[in-house]
Write a protein that holds these residues in place. Structure first.
Motif: not given
Ligand code: AMP
Length: 349
Positions: A100-102, A148-150, A178-182, A209-211, A248-252, A259-261
């Motif tokens: 659960d993302r929340l 995978d972005g679904k 939206f996280v402005r990641f490097e 494409d989210g994958t 652990v998926e992270l945005f820099v 942390v993304n997820e």
């Molecule tokens: P997710 O299924 O949540 O891992 O999202 C897939 C991909 O979408 C991520 O690896 C990012 O490239 C992009 N993404 C997801 N959430 C965000 C966010 N809050 N800000 C920027 N990019 C995102």
């Protein structure tokens, strides 16, 4: 007698877990609703049954020493049945948090980690309100069953609220700023029941494409941020009293790591470890769930892992000097992960 690990899910992750288990003299029993799963080719036993089939779950659980899983969307009712016969690792706590993302975001914030700005969305009104607060661009994501972005909709203008809400069919969701990641990185780490932790080096991920398209190690990251990533993963593992491998998926970002997820399982962005480390993520996971000491996750090479998606698998001529990992899937379909390649080179840093 040789031990047997039950694996819920028979995809490529279950297949590679089974191969690692076999190397250690351990058998696997796959539980998968769909016929002819990729893991079935390399496991000792396969049960083809639904996650709601109580008799099949009981028989499965009674035939193994421990159960693990290769994907996180396992119904809790199935776990209830299995857990009365044998342990399930990683434990329910980790599974429920990551389903659960929340719940996941609240947990991560609760242990002091940074996440994207977010809001709980249960109605169109919630979404309109949250868009005012968080602003655009933002991403509406279903709380459950996304991968995978679904189950996601990127909102670039506030007047897209109705379109976005309709696209996820009004399912319970979160809106994320939206996280402005490097760059995007991930860290794969393992923990066993003694609290021993072993982490692999962070990898840099490119998504198309989210994958996931590719993972490159080392990531272009300062030493300080590499250490931060390792400490962050350890904090998550300890807080969940975790047993197994986690991704652990992270945005820099300019302000450090967000942390993304988290994924309570072996992870696509950890496939590079198969050819660039003595002990890969799959063996590490098998060791952890069996209560064995963890291996050394040190990397001996630089590595680039590239996913072979759909027709990519028929266009290998553009690569050279690679280790090929195919998943044994019969039909090529657009967007389907058919395999991956690992290219390695002498360790640079
Ligand atoms: P997710 O299924 O949540 O891992 O999202 C897939 C991909 O979408 C991520 O690896 C990012 O490239 C992009 N993404 C997801 N959430 C965000 C966010 N809050 N800000 C920027 N990019 C995102």
């Amino acid at each position: 007698m040789a031990k047997t690990i039950g694996i819920l899910g028979g995809g490529q992750l279950g297949r590679m877990l089974s191969m690692a288990a076999a190397r250690l003299g351990v058998k696997t029993h796959i539980f998968e609703p769909l016929p002819n799963p990729p893991a079935g080719d390399v496991a000792s036993k396969v049960t083809t049954a639904d996650y709601s089939d109580e008799d099949a779950l009981k028989a499965f659980a009674m035939s193994v020493d421990v159960v693990t899983y290769e994907f996180e969307n396992i119904p809790t009712e199935a776990l209830d049945i299995i857990e009365s016969f044998c342990p399930v690792y990683p434990g329910r706590n980790a599974l429920e948090t990551s389903q659960d993302r929340l719940a996941e975001k609240r947990f991560l914030e609760g242990i002091g980690l940074s996440v994207a700005p977010y809001a709980q969305i249960d109605s169109l009104k919630d979404l309109e309100g949250a868009l005012e607060e968080i602003g655009v661009p933002a991403i509406l994501k279903t709380r459950r069953f996304g991968y995978d972005g679904k189950g996601q909709f990127k909102i670039v203008a506030k007047n897209q609220a109705v379109e976005a809400f309709d696209s996820i069919k009004g399912a319970p969701a979160v809106l994320e700023g939206f996280v402005r990641f490097e760059r995007e990185i991930s860290i794969i780490a393992a923990r066993n029941k003694n609290g021993e932790i072993s982490s692999f080096d962070p990898g840099e991920n490119i998504h198309l494409d989210g994958t996931l398209h590719s993972t490159t190690v080392p990531a272009s990251l300062s030493h300080a941020l590499q250490t931060d990533a390792v400490l962050l993963a350890a904090r998550v593992l300890n807080a969940l009293d975790y047993i197994g491998v986690m991704g652990v998926e992270l945005f820099v970002t300019q302000n450090g790591l967000t942390v993304n997820e988290i994924a309570p399982r072996v992870h696509n962005s950890g496939h590079w470890t198969q050819n660039a480390c003595l002990i890969d993520q799959f063996e590490q996971h098998i060791r952890a769930v069996l209560g064995e000491p963890l291996g050394d996750g040190q990397r001996h090479s630089d590595s680039v892992m590239t996913n072979l998606i759909g027709e990519d698998v028929n266009h290998l001529e553009k690569f050279n000097n690679y280790a090929l990992h195919l998943y044994g899937k019969a039909d090529i379909k657009a967007g389907r992960k058919m395999g991956h390649i690992n290219q390695i080179s002498p360790k640079s840093t």
